[in-house]
Enzyme design. Sequence first.
Site, PDB file in Angstrom:
ATOM      1  N   HIS A 264       0.808  -1.222   0.000  1.00 59.19           N
ATOM      2  CA  HIS A 264       0.000   0.000   0.000  1.00 59.19           C
ATOM      3  C   HIS A 264       0.842   1.273   0.000  1.00 59.19           C
ATOM      4  O   HIS A 264       0.321   2.354  -0.237  1.00 59.19           O
ATOM      5  CB  HIS A 264      -0.993  -0.002   1.180  1.00 59.19           C
ATOM      6  CG  HIS A 264      -0.401   0.215   2.523  1.00 59.19           C
ATOM      7  ND1 HIS A 264      -0.237  -0.802   3.437  1.00 59.19           N
ATOM      8  CD2 HIS A 264       0.043   1.330   3.132  1.00 59.19           C
ATOM      9  CE1 HIS A 264       0.272  -0.319   4.559  1.00 59.19           C
ATOM     10  NE2 HIS A 264       0.454   0.978   4.392  1.00 59.19           N
TER      11      HIS A 264
ATOM     12  N   ASP B 208       0.272  -7.697   1.623  1.00 58.52           N
ATOM     13  CA  ASP B 208       0.597  -6.275   1.652  1.00 58.52           C
ATOM     14  C   ASP B 208       2.105  -6.059   1.589  1.00 58.52           C
ATOM     15  O   ASP B 208       2.677  -5.271   2.348  1.00 58.52           O
ATOM     16  CB  ASP B 208       0.017  -5.597   2.893  1.00 58.52           C
ATOM     17  CG  ASP B 208      -0.030  -4.075   2.751  1.00 58.52           C
ATOM     18  OD1 ASP B 208       0.110  -3.590   1.605  1.00 58.52           O
ATOM     19  OD2 ASP B 208      -0.191  -3.389   3.765  1.00 58.52           O
TER      20      ASP B 208
ATOM     21  N   SER C 185       4.858   2.389   7.841  1.00 55.32           N
ATOM     22  CA  SER C 185       4.490   1.308   6.917  1.00 55.32           C
ATOM     23  C   SER C 185       5.688   0.821   6.120  1.00 55.32           C
ATOM     24  O   SER C 185       6.375   1.604   5.456  1.00 55.32           O
ATOM     25  CB  SER C 185       3.428   1.800   5.928  1.00 55.32           C
ATOM     26  OG  SER C 185       2.155   1.441   6.334  1.00 55.32           O
TER      27      SER C 185
END
Length: 514
Positions: free
Chosen positions: A135, A172, A250
Site C-alpha cells: 500500500h 501487503d 508502513s
Amino acid sequence: MSTRKTTLFYAILIAVASAAVGMVIASQWGLPQSSSAQTINVPEANSAPLTGPIDATTFRNIAKTQAPVVVYIQTTARARGRELTQFGGDEFFRRFFGETPGAPSQRGRQEPPPSQGTGTGFIIDRSGLILTNNHVVEDVDDIKVSLYGANLRNPNEKTYAAKVIGRDSLTDSALIQLSEMPVTELQEARFGDSDQMQPGDWVMAIGNPFGLSHTVTVGVISALGRPFLGVAGREQNMLQTDAAINPGNSGGPLLNIRGEVVGINTAIFSDQRSGNLGIGFATPINTIRNLLPQLRAGKVTRGVIGIGVEPFPLEKDVAEELGLKNGEGAVVRTVEPGQPAAQAGMEVGDVIVEFNGRPVKDSDSLVAMVVVTKPGTSVPVTVLRNKGRKTLNVVVGELDLEAEQGRSARRDETEQEPTGTGLGMDVGAITPDIARELELPRGQGGAVVTRVERNSAASAGGVAPGDVILEINREPVTSLSEVTSGLRAVPAGSPVFMTVWRNGQRVFIIMRKR
C-alpha cells in the site's frame, strides 16, 4: 598468421564487440544487465534460539547497526486520490500511508493535484532491492528513496529513484529496486525467524513516522497469529506488537534482539486519524521470505480449489456428529460451480481431513497448504462424507484475487425479533418470483430467509437474508412447514446443520440452537 589463428582472432574480437554493444544498448534502453539480482538469493533466516542477557546497550547497538538498512520512501500519485481511512473494509483497521499532515482536502476538484505519500522500507540486497508494503507503492507514479543520514529538510539532499519490481496485496508486501545507485555500498538487512517469536519477546521498530526519519521504538510481541483482513474474505496471520507504530512506519522492519528482521510493520489499530494505541501489526517475515522469488519475478502465483470453509473451531459434539474423532478437519461451507473442487465432486458438508497426503488440522492449515500448491497440480483430497471416507483428485487452479473479490457479495443484516425457531431468523414461502430471482433449481428449497436477528444463532452461523433453505440436518425440505417444524424439533443447545442456496451455489452452515 595461419587461417586457424586468424579465425580464432576474429571470433574473439566479434564476441568482445558484441558484449560491448550489448552493454551500451542495455544502458541506453534501460534493459537489465546480468547480475545476481535477477535471480535473487533469498536471505538466510537465523533460527538459533534467542538467548543471552539484555543490558543498557542492547537496543542502542541494534539502532546503531541496523538504521543504515532502513530507507525513507516518498511517493507521488498524479491526478488521483488515495483512500486513507479503511483497510480491508474495517474502519478501525487502516493503512497508514503517512500522507503529508495538513494537506488540503481535494474533494470537489475534477483534477486534483498530485498526491504525496511517505513510507518506510529496508534494503535486502546490495543491488538496491528494498522490501516495503504494497500500500506504500500501489498506484503511484514516482518513487524516491532517501538513505540513512540524509537531511530531509534540505531540498538539495540526494534522493534516488526507484521502481516497483513485484507486489502482493494479500500479504501487503512489495519489492522495489533503486533505478540509480549511490556511490557508497548499501548495507543489507539480516533475517530472523518469525516462527520463533513468542509473546513477551522484545522487538524494535525503525521507521519514518510523520516524516521523522529513522525513528526507533521498542516494545514486545503482544500476540501471535492475529487474523487481519488485508483482502476481503482472506485473513492473514500477523504479529501483534506494542512497539509504537504510527503513520509513515508502513513497510519498516520489526527487529528481534539480535537486530534481525522478523516482520514488516503493516497496520495499526486506532480510533483516531493519527493516534497510536499500542497495538500494531507486522506481517511475519517468514511469509514474505517465501514469496521473494515470485516478487522478484514480478508475479505471485497461488493455488485455489474453489471452496469456502467453516472458519471457527468445531465444538466436540459437532465434530462427533460429523464423524471426526479428534475434532480435526475443515468443514466445506461452499463449493463454487465450475471450480476445481466442484469438478472433482466435492460437496458442501464434506469435511476435508487430508490434503495431498498431509493431515488437515483446521481451515487455516488447509488454506496454507492450498495456496502454496502450484496451479495445475493434481492432489488427492480425503473427505468425510456422511461419516465415510472418500478420496477425490483435485487439480489445483490459480488464485485470481480480483475475480474472487468481484464474486463476493455483501449482505446487510437487519435487526429484528426472534421468530420462535430458537435461531433468530424469519423464514417465508418461496414464490415463483423469488425462485426466478434467486435462480433456484426447479423443485428445490423449502423456505427463504427474510430476516436475521443481530447476534443470534443464525447470525453467528452466517445465515443471511435471501438464503433459501434446502436441507436441515442433511434431510431435504420442500415446504415452509417442513422448515419451521424441522427447526423447532431440534433440542435447545444442539447443533443444526443447514444447507442453503446462495448466489447460485449451495452453502453448508453450522449453528447451535439456543
